[in-house]
Design a protein around this motif. Sequence first.
Motif, PDB file in Angstrom:
ATOM      1  N   LEU A 145      -5.996  16.783  45.563  1.00 11.78           N
ATOM      2  CA  LEU A 145      -5.413  16.477  46.863  1.00 11.78           C
ATOM      3  C   LEU A 145      -3.921  16.799  46.903  1.00 11.78           C
ATOM      4  CD1 LEU A 145      -7.075  13.016  47.632  1.00 11.78           C
ATOM      5  CD2 LEU A 145      -7.942  15.307  48.132  1.00 11.78           C
ATOM      6  N   ALA A 146      -3.295  16.896  45.735  1.00 12.73           N
ATOM      7  CA  ALA A 146      -1.847  17.098  45.655  1.00 12.73           C
ATOM      8  C   ALA A 146      -1.477  18.542  45.992  1.00 12.73           C
ATOM      9  CB  ALA A 146      -1.356  16.747  44.255  1.00 12.73           C
ATOM     10  N   PRO A 147      -0.229  18.768  46.413  1.00 13.15           N
ATOM     11  CA  PRO A 147       0.202  20.138  46.718  1.00 13.15           C
ATOM     12  C   PRO A 147       0.249  20.996  45.456  1.00 13.15           C
ATOM     13  CG  PRO A 147       2.065  18.626  46.785  1.00 13.15           C
ATOM     14  CD  PRO A 147       0.838  17.779  46.649  1.00 13.15           C
ATOM     15  N   PHE A 148       0.117  22.307  45.644  1.00 13.23           N
ATOM     16  CA  PHE A 148       0.217  23.235  44.522  1.00 13.23           C
ATOM     17  C   PHE A 148       0.625  24.599  45.052  1.00 13.23           C
ATOM     18  CE2 PHE A 148      -4.134  23.442  46.059  1.00 13.23           C
ATOM     19  CZ  PHE A 148      -4.487  24.776  45.993  1.00 13.23           C
ATOM     20  N   TYR A 149       0.896  25.513  44.139  1.00 12.03           N
ATOM     21  CA  TYR A 149       1.261  26.874  44.520  1.00 12.03           C
ATOM     22  C   TYR A 149       0.153  27.828  44.116  1.00 12.03           C
ATOM     23  CZ  TYR A 149       6.009  25.639  45.820  1.00 12.03           C
ATOM     24  OH  TYR A 149       7.096  25.102  46.457  1.00 12.03           O
ATOM     25  N   ARG A 150      -0.094  28.785  44.987  1.00 14.66           N
ATOM     26  CA  ARG A 150      -1.066  29.820  44.683  1.00 14.66           C
ATOM     27  C   ARG A 150      -0.466  31.159  45.072  1.00 14.66           C
ATOM     28  NH1 ARG A 150      -6.598  31.804  47.553  1.00 14.66           N
ATOM     29  NH2 ARG A 150      -7.046  33.347  45.962  1.00 14.66           N
ATOM     30  N   ASP A 151      -0.283  32.036  44.080  1.00 10.70           N
ATOM     31  CA  ASP A 151       0.313  33.354  44.318  1.00 10.70           C
ATOM     32  C   ASP A 151       1.649  33.229  45.042  1.00 10.70           C
ATOM     33  OD1 ASP A 151      -1.936  34.516  43.156  1.00 10.70           O
ATOM     34  OD2 ASP A 151      -2.983  34.678  45.072  1.00 10.70           O
ATOM     35  N   GLY A 152       2.432  32.224  44.657  1.00  2.00           N
ATOM     36  CA  GLY A 152       3.746  32.030  45.245  1.00  2.00           C
ATOM     37  C   GLY A 152       3.742  31.331  46.588  1.00  2.00           C
ATOM     38  N   ARG A 153       2.573  30.983  47.095  1.00  3.58           N
ATOM     39  CA  ARG A 153       2.464  30.328  48.401  1.00  3.58           C
ATOM     40  C   ARG A 153       2.222  28.842  48.204  1.00  3.58           C
ATOM     41  NH1 ARG A 153       1.076  32.080  53.630  1.00  3.58           N
ATOM     42  NH2 ARG A 153       0.029  30.522  54.925  1.00  3.58           N
ATOM     43  N   HIS A 154       2.958  28.021  48.934  1.00  6.67           N
ATOM     44  CA  HIS A 154       2.814  26.575  48.829  1.00  6.67           C
ATOM     45  C   HIS A 154       1.596  26.111  49.618  1.00  6.67           C
ATOM     46  CE1 HIS A 154       3.694  22.309  49.944  1.00  6.67           C
ATOM     47  NE2 HIS A 154       4.019  22.268  48.667  1.00  6.67           N
ATOM     48  N   ILE A 155       0.669  25.449  48.919  1.00  4.38           N
ATOM     49  CA  ILE A 155      -0.501  24.853  49.557  1.00  4.38           C
ATOM     50  C   ILE A 155      -0.202  23.364  49.689  1.00  4.38           C
ATOM     51  CG2 ILE A 155      -2.991  24.544  49.476  1.00  4.38           C
ATOM     52  CD1 ILE A 155      -1.986  27.490  49.546  1.00  4.38           C
TER      53      ILE A 155
END
Length: 215
Positions: free
Chosen positions: A124-134
């Motif tokens: 559920l926590a935020p994360f980064y994917r390919d430099g993009r903030h989810i």
Amino acid sequence: MSYEPKLAAALSGATLRQLSHWRRTSGSSGALLVPELSTSRPILYSFRDVVALRACVRLRQETSLQKIRRALNTLRDDLGEREHLSAYRLVAGPDTIYLADSDHAVDLLRSKGNVVIHELVDVLAPFYRDGRHIPDLLAPRPHVSVDPAVRGGEPVIQGTRIPASEVAALVRDGIPPDQISDFYPGVNADAARDAADFTDYVDSYTDSHPRQVAS
């Protein structure tokens, strides 16, 4: 609340192309995740689906799609687990994937060796994917929340039942954020800006590769 693919992608971090691919079977493997609410147009995902999709995105950052499919086959066929995928905590380790809980972990790829899990990921926590903030699933913006108990999980202004999309529509129509309270007394300027920003983020998921939204 049902989530169309664009919103499901924005909340999970998956691309629309991945959602399409993961809905399909692959060889002898079943689909990675079939939408719980509707598999024909309009395709509709549930809140549980979005949680499971976030888990798949996090796993995909650590391991191959083939291994994820193999792990799910073991979970369903060998262990007989039939709960929704969101009910399980899957953790990628060196060369394998574990089904983990607070007490132990089960190796789903039959690898040998000791089980060592350094960190259980909070999907559920935020994360980064390919430099993009989810963003955080339950609070994708400081003044926008997603709660299955409020309007079925539709993104709303925090502390209210006002859909963020309705506030964003007013801002897009030219209403200044500090005047949104004339229409919705419980919505201040910061909340209106967050609603508009989040809606822009969701709308960036228009094709296989989400475009960057200017900040």
